[in-house]
Design a protein around this motif. Structure first.
Motif, short mmCIF file in Angstrom:
data_model
loop_
_atom_site.label_atom_id
_atom_site.label_comp_id
_atom_site.label_asym_id
_atom_site.label_seq_id
_atom_site.Cartn_x
_atom_site.Cartn_y
_atom_site.Cartn_z
N SER A 252 -2.42 -6.41 9.54
CA SER A 252 -2.96 -5.34 9.72
C SER A 252 -3.76 -4.46 9.98
CB SER A 252 -1.71 -4.62 9.02
OG SER A 252 -1.86 -4.92 7.70
N THR B 133 -0.62 4.11 0.43
CA THR B 133 -0.23 2.81 1.67
C THR B 133 0.50 2.15 0.48
OG1 THR B 133 -2.58 2.25 1.18
CG2 THR B 133 -2.73 2.73 3.21
N TYR C 140 -5.49 -4.60 6.59
CA TYR C 140 -5.73 -6.15 5.67
C TYR C 140 -6.81 -6.73 6.94
CZ TYR C 140 -5.66 -10.90 5.05
OH TYR C 140 -5.75 -12.27 4.53
N ASN D 82 1.76 -2.43 4.26
CA ASN D 82 0.50 -1.40 5.14
C ASN D 82 -0.07 -2.95 5.15
OD1 ASN D 82 1.41 1.24 4.12
ND2 ASN D 82 2.02 0.32 6.15
N TRP D 83 -0.50 -3.90 4.34
CA TRP D 83 -1.64 -4.82 4.04
C TRP D 83 -0.82 -5.48 4.12
CZ3 TRP D 83 -6.49 -2.71 1.66
CH2 TRP D 83 -6.57 -1.46 1.93
N THR D 84 -0.31 -6.41 5.43
CA THR D 84 -0.01 -7.27 5.49
C THR D 84 -0.83 -8.27 6.83
OG1 THR D 84 1.61 -6.49 7.50
CG2 THR D 84 2.68 -7.45 5.25
#
Length: 266
Positions: free
Chosen positions: A138, A129, A141, A133-135
């Motif tokens: 998402s 990742t 997240y 991808n961790w915004t």
């Protein structure tokens, strides 16, 4: 013995018994407080999820002494329940790949050895990742926030830190590497806001390797984070597996201990 002397002795005995019981209750309360879980979120990608001992899609089952199970260490499983912590910690979380030894259990055992009390681990890492991808908003997240929130919902624990090891996938494209610092800082601020822990400690790992040629750019970004309560543990120089990307089992153990000491020195 006169009647007055006898009455005096009886009164002293009653008073000693009363205050003795009060003292015992206070001690019991202290034990209960100290026994509350110290909760740590484990986030990032494959080197946090653990690939130590994994070869050709199979884990060798080797658990180093530093990663053994301990009655004082639990993990928050995929069913959002606390259970005994054992390797591989991310087996039911990073389900797309075979998981092996990561830094989590070595971190927890080192923390327990320092007598901080019970440790609860909340695995959330997913291999392959990018930071984008961790915004906020998402699936990754949202799942991290949900798992972290549920882990302390019953009031028996306190989130102490996010332990984060990620960035290898951001070394492939230069635009990802250049944007890493801003993206990671935004992730930290959003997470602190959504967990309602404004000063949440973040212990991040500076990369030991990368999937592409922009590893140093990502490392520069990681080492350059200046937000408050963000500590960085450098993994550079730790031994890698034959794939030149993932840490060996011994390196995962070494890193876990370094991460714990970073927390303990905080």
């Amino acid at each position: 013995m006169s009647i007055l002397s006898w009455l005096f002795c009886v009164l002293v005995t009653i008073l000693i018994g009363h205050y003795g019981r009060g003292s015992g209750q206070d001690e019991e309360a202290k034990v209960k407080v100290s026994a509350a879980k110290n909760v740590f979120i484990l986030g990032g990608q494959s080197n946090m999820a653990g690939r130590g001992g994994v070869r050709d899609g199979k884990w060798d089952g080797n658990v180093p002494p530093e990663c053994k199970s301990n009655p004082l260490i639990s993990r928050f499983n995929a069913q959002l329940q606390w259970a005994e912590a054992r390797e591989p910690l991310h087996a039911d979380i990073d389900v797309g790949k075979t998981c092996g030894v990561g830094p989590g259990m070595a971190f927890a055992n080192e923390a327990v050895r320092a007598r901080i009390g019970e440790v609860g681990l909340v695995p959330c890492a997913i291999g392959g990742t990018r930071i984008s991808n961790w915004t906020r908003g998402s699936p990754l997240y949202n799942n991290l926030v949900r798992r972290a929130t549920e882990s302390v919902k019953d009031g028996s624990g306190t989130i102490r830190a996010l332990v984060w090891y990620q960035g290898e996938s951001d070394t492939v494209r230069e635009e990802d590497a250049v944007a890493y610092k801003a993206n990671f800082q935004r992730f930290i601020l959003d997470l602190r806001s959504d967990l309602r822990i404004p000063s949440l400690l973040i212990i991040q790992v500076a990369l030991a390797s990368g999937e592409g040629k922009f590893t140093e750019k990502v490392r520069e970004a990681q080492l350059g984070i200046k937000l408050s309560n963000v500590k960085c543990v450098d993994a550079k120089g730790l031994q890698l597996k034959e794939d030149k990307l993932h840490l060996t089992t011994a390196s995962e153990v070494h890193l876990g201990i370094k991460l714990a000491r970073a927390y303990l020195s905080h």
